[in-house]
Scaffold this motif. Structure first.
Motif, mmCIF file in Angstrom:
data_model
loop_
_atom_site.group_PDB
_atom_site.id
_atom_site.type_symbol
_atom_site.label_atom_id
_atom_site.label_comp_id
_atom_site.label_asym_id
_atom_site.label_seq_id
_atom_site.Cartn_x
_atom_site.Cartn_y
_atom_site.Cartn_z
ATOM 1 N N ALA A 232 7.367 -13.973 3.006
ATOM 2 C CA ALA A 232 8.366 -12.958 2.683
ATOM 3 C C ALA A 232 7.718 -11.698 2.127
ATOM 4 C CB ALA A 232 9.371 -13.528 1.680
ATOM 5 N N MET A 233 6.718 -11.847 1.260
ATOM 6 C CA MET A 233 6.043 -10.686 0.693
ATOM 7 C C MET A 233 5.255 -9.933 1.763
ATOM 8 S SD MET A 233 4.791 -12.492 -2.859
ATOM 9 C CE MET A 233 3.875 -11.085 -3.452
ATOM 10 N N ASP A 234 4.640 -10.669 2.682
ATOM 11 C CA ASP A 234 3.886 -10.014 3.743
ATOM 12 C C ASP A 234 4.816 -9.265 4.691
ATOM 13 O OD1 ASP A 234 1.343 -9.616 5.229
ATOM 14 O OD2 ASP A 234 2.400 -10.763 6.752
ATOM 15 N N SER A 235 5.974 -9.834 5.007
ATOM 16 C CA SER A 235 6.907 -9.171 5.908
ATOM 17 C C SER A 235 7.521 -7.923 5.295
ATOM 18 C CB SER A 235 8.021 -10.146 6.311
ATOM 19 O OG SER A 235 8.797 -10.507 5.179
ATOM 20 N N ARG A 236 7.544 -7.818 3.980
ATOM 21 C CA ARG A 236 8.100 -6.642 3.297
ATOM 22 C C ARG A 236 7.034 -5.632 2.898
ATOM 23 N NH1 ARG A 236 11.293 -10.855 2.658
ATOM 24 N NH2 ARG A 236 13.557 -10.595 2.435
ATOM 25 N N GLY A 237 5.822 -5.811 3.381
ATOM 26 C CA GLY A 237 4.777 -4.822 3.136
ATOM 27 C C GLY A 237 4.237 -4.848 1.725
ATOM 28 N N TYR A 238 4.260 -6.004 1.065
ATOM 29 C CA TYR A 238 3.752 -6.071 -0.301
ATOM 30 C C TYR A 238 2.257 -5.796 -0.315
ATOM 31 C CZ TYR A 238 2.505 -7.988 -4.842
ATOM 32 O OH TYR A 238 2.021 -8.165 -6.104
ATOM 33 N N GLY A 239 1.835 -4.917 -1.232
ATOM 34 C CA GLY A 239 0.420 -4.595 -1.383
ATOM 35 C C GLY A 239 -0.042 -3.399 -0.593
ATOM 36 N N ARG A 240 0.814 -2.834 0.258
ATOM 37 C CA ARG A 240 0.411 -1.658 1.017
ATOM 38 C C ARG A 240 0.393 -0.425 0.124
ATOM 39 N NH1 ARG A 240 3.792 -0.794 6.253
ATOM 40 N NH2 ARG A 240 2.257 0.891 6.372
ATOM 41 N N SER A 241 -0.521 0.449 0.394
ATOM 42 C CA SER A 241 -0.664 1.656 -0.423
ATOM 43 C C SER A 241 0.175 2.813 0.069
ATOM 44 C CB SER A 241 -2.137 2.089 -0.468
ATOM 45 O OG SER A 241 -2.608 2.328 0.848
ATOM 46 N N GLY A 242 0.749 2.708 1.262
ATOM 47 C CA GLY A 242 1.603 3.774 1.775
ATOM 48 C C GLY A 242 0.814 5.045 2.024
ATOM 49 N N THR A 243 1.397 6.156 1.611
ATOM 50 C CA THR A 243 0.768 7.458 1.846
ATOM 51 C C THR A 243 -0.138 7.894 0.704
ATOM 52 O OG1 THR A 243 2.714 8.544 0.904
ATOM 53 C CG2 THR A 243 2.705 8.199 3.288
ATOM 54 N N ALA A 244 -0.315 7.060 -0.306
ATOM 55 C CA ALA A 244 -1.130 7.444 -1.455
ATOM 56 C C ALA A 244 -2.604 7.522 -1.039
ATOM 57 C CB ALA A 244 -0.965 6.436 -2.585
ATOM 58 N N SER A 245 -3.271 8.571 -1.470
ATOM 59 C CA SER A 245 -4.685 8.738 -1.169
ATOM 60 C C SER A 245 -5.528 7.932 -2.149
ATOM 61 C CB SER A 245 -5.065 10.222 -1.244
ATOM 62 O OG SER A 245 -4.833 10.719 -2.563
ATOM 63 N N ARG A 246 -6.801 7.812 -1.828
ATOM 64 C CA ARG A 246 -7.699 7.083 -2.715
ATOM 65 C C ARG A 246 -7.821 7.782 -4.065
ATOM 66 N NH1 ARG A 246 -13.506 5.478 -0.450
ATOM 67 N NH2 ARG A 246 -12.079 4.352 0.964
ATOM 68 N N ARG A 247 -7.830 9.102 -4.044
ATOM 69 C CA ARG A 247 -7.926 9.845 -5.303
ATOM 70 C C ARG A 247 -6.698 9.607 -6.173
ATOM 71 N NH1 ARG A 247 -8.367 16.465 -5.813
ATOM 72 N NH2 ARG A 247 -8.364 16.539 -8.117
ATOM 73 N N ARG A 249 -4.738 6.945 -6.161
ATOM 74 C CA ARG A 249 -4.767 5.582 -6.698
ATOM 75 C C ARG A 249 -5.754 5.469 -7.849
ATOM 76 N NH1 ARG A 249 -4.691 4.313 -1.101
ATOM 77 N NH2 ARG A 249 -6.917 3.793 -1.173
ATOM 78 N N ARG A 250 -6.925 6.112 -7.713
ATOM 79 C CA ARG A 250 -7.904 6.053 -8.792
ATOM 80 C C ARG A 250 -7.404 6.763 -10.046
ATOM 81 N NH1 ARG A 250 -13.719 7.230 -5.729
ATOM 82 N NH2 ARG A 250 -13.821 5.220 -4.596
ATOM 83 N N LEU A 251 -6.743 7.911 -9.854
ATOM 84 C CA LEU A 251 -6.216 8.631 -11.009
ATOM 85 C C LEU A 251 -5.121 7.835 -11.699
ATOM 86 C CD1 LEU A 251 -6.179 11.189 -12.705
ATOM 87 C CD2 LEU A 251 -4.587 12.200 -11.058
ATOM 88 N N THR A 252 -4.270 7.184 -10.919
ATOM 89 C CA THR A 252 -3.219 6.353 -11.511
ATOM 90 C C THR A 252 -3.819 5.198 -12.302
ATOM 91 O OG1 THR A 252 -1.718 6.912 -9.694
ATOM 92 C CG2 THR A 252 -1.195 4.967 -10.996
ATOM 93 N N VAL A 292 2.959 6.852 -19.377
ATOM 94 C CA VAL A 292 4.097 7.483 -18.699
ATOM 95 C C VAL A 292 3.610 8.360 -17.544
ATOM 96 C CG1 VAL A 292 5.970 9.148 -18.994
ATOM 97 C CG2 VAL A 292 5.605 7.373 -20.703
ATOM 98 N N ALA A 293 2.520 9.098 -17.773
ATOM 99 C CA ALA A 293 1.970 9.921 -16.701
ATOM 100 C C ALA A 293 1.499 9.063 -15.531
ATOM 101 C CB ALA A 293 0.823 10.781 -17.237
ATOM 102 N N GLY A 294 0.844 7.941 -15.829
ATOM 103 C CA GLY A 294 0.410 7.046 -14.762
ATOM 104 C C GLY A 294 1.570 6.429 -14.002
ATOM 105 N N LEU A 295 2.646 6.087 -14.711
ATOM 106 C CA LEU A 295 3.823 5.523 -14.042
ATOM 107 C C LEU A 295 4.489 6.554 -13.140
ATOM 108 C CD1 LEU A 295 5.430 3.447 -16.946
ATOM 109 C CD2 LEU A 295 4.120 2.596 -15.007
ATOM 110 N N LEU A 296 4.593 7.777 -13.617
ATOM 111 C CA LEU A 296 5.216 8.816 -12.796
ATOM 112 C C LEU A 296 4.383 9.124 -11.558
ATOM 113 C CD1 LEU A 296 6.485 11.292 -15.552
ATOM 114 C CD2 LEU A 296 7.813 9.619 -14.254
ATOM 115 N N LEU A 297 3.057 9.177 -11.729
ATOM 116 C CA LEU A 297 2.195 9.467 -10.589
ATOM 117 C C LEU A 297 2.179 8.313 -9.594
ATOM 118 C CD1 LEU A 297 0.179 11.398 -9.269
ATOM 119 C CD2 LEU A 297 -1.636 10.323 -10.630
#
Length: 406
Positions: A232-247, A249-252, A292-297
């Motif tokens: 179920a988690m795999d079919s719903r795309g769990y763990g995918r990063s979407g459109t987020a860039s590597r930078r 994700r690292r900043l978050t 809070v900044a990390g959650l928003l980003l």
């Protein structure tokens, strides 16, 4: 039939025609806030009378407000785990005899095993005193209360519904925490189902002989649930990063890590009076801002939709307030002697029962009165419903759909 304006959808204080409150499921975070606050209050004391009162409050609220769901039947198992913890704590204190003074009341003596010099300070075996046994029992009872508080939260609230209110950046972490918290209720449900099937098949084995016929089906059920969850988690795309860039994700990750470090340092500074002033409130506020900044980003890359979200109403405020008020009163130590929370065993006397902590814990027990009755268990699709059945479509189709943006 209920009028539509009395439905939880429209009214904030849903009442039936006879003046009774309409059953509904309380917000899951309200029960968790109440249980964690009561656990915080219990961690402040080793007074056995107050700890027994905490267990009594938990038992009353769970009995009065648990639903008919399968996970709501597991509080008794938490009580057995708590009793086991107390027994193990006392057993360890008897075997590793330490802190025996000449004025202690000796109960019996165990065979002493000599230990090397580098193992100084701890003895294996030897005399066992009443004071040491009571001290271990009180410490174990406090830990047992903490376990029962978590068990009460798991019994009263469905942990999966708490995913609705988590920020988007914490959704993956929330799923992992939800799965881990659901292990115990699902294990209890599996054991009950296997035991019921054994009774239907006239299974007469008991004790250790019945362990094999129970453990194997339970493990098979747990493996099957794990495979279904992974699919179920795999079919719903769990763990995918979407459109987020590597930078991004690292900043978050950096913001969240620094924020957590700031929160830990701030809590340490607030609890330790000898810590520098910079480790107190300034570090706590800085850590909160970074989190809070990390959650928003991080929340920008996760798109979530919630079908009929749970609302926070007056009953939720009342339940959470009962637990938080009890914790604050036990932390404030106003109106009573602070030594009554941790009575001394020298000399060995009956512990005092301070009035303010008793009233605080009774106020926490009022959550079983101010909260509405629990809603009925969802029925299966296509099941017949009578004319007088008050189940609403919300209890049947209430679910959360969460997806990761592509």
């Amino acid at each position: 039939m209920l009028d539509k304006h009395d439905s939880p959808r429209h009214g904030t204080t849903a009442r039936a025609a006879g003046g009774r409150r309409v059953p509904r499921n309380l917000h899951p975070l309200a029960w968790w806030a109440w249980a964690l606050a009561l656990a915080t209050a219990a961690s402040r004391t080793t007074n056995p009378l107050l700890l027994l009162l905490v267990l009594a409050v938990l038992g009353y609220v769970v009995t009065a407000r648990r639903s008919e769901a399968p996970w709501a039947r597991g509080f008794g198992y938490y009580l057995w785990v708590a009793l086991t913890v107390v027994a193990i704590r006392v057993l360890f204190r008897c075997v590793f005899a330490t802190g025996i003074t000449p004025n202690d009341h000796l109960l019996f003596s165990l065979p002493h095993i000599p230990t090397p010099d580098w193992y100084a300070g701890i003895r294996i075996g030897g005399p066992v005193s009443l004071e040491a046994t009571l001290s271990a029992a009180f410490d174990g009872l406090r830990l047992a209360c903490l376990i029962c508080c978590i068990g009460a939260a798991n019994t009263l609230a469905n942990p999966k519904r708490a995913l609705r209110v988590l920020p988007g950046a914490l959704y993956e972490l929330g799923v992992a925490v939800t799965v881990s918290l659901s292990v115990a209720p699902q294990l209890v449900q599996s054991v009950q189902r296997v035991a019921r099937a054994r009774r239907l098949r006239a299974g007469r084995r008991k004790g250790v002989r019945a362990l094999r016929s129970i453990v194997v089906p339970v493990l098979e059920d747990a493996l099957e649930r794990s495979l279904h969850l992974a699919a179920a988690m795999d079919s719903r795309g769990y763990g995918r990063s979407g459109t987020a860039s590597r930078r991004s994700r690292r900043l978050t990750g950096a913001l969240m890590l620094l924020g957590m470090c700031g929160l830990c340092a701030g809590v340490y500074g607030l609890l330790d009076g000898t810590a520098p002033a910079a480790l107190g409130l300034p570090a706590f506020l800085a850590g909160a801002v970074l989190c809070v900044a990390g959650l928003l980003l991080g929340g920008r890359r996760v798109r979530r939709t919630t079908y009929r979200p749970d609302r926070w109403r007056a009953a939720e405020w009342a339940v959470a307030g009962c637990g938080v008020t009890a914790a604050v009163l036990l932390f404030a130590t106003v109106g009573y002697d602070a030594t009554d929370l941790n009575p001394s065993l020298y000399p060995l006397t009956w512990p005092a029962l301070p009035l303010v902590p008793v009233l605080a814990l009774l106020l926490a027990g009022a959550a079983g009165i101010v909260s509405p009755p629990p809603g009925r268990t969802p029925v299966a699709a296509g099941a017949p419903r009578g004319a007088g059945d008050t189940r609403t479509d919300r209890t049947r189709t209430d679910r959360t759909t969460s997806e990761v943006s592509t």
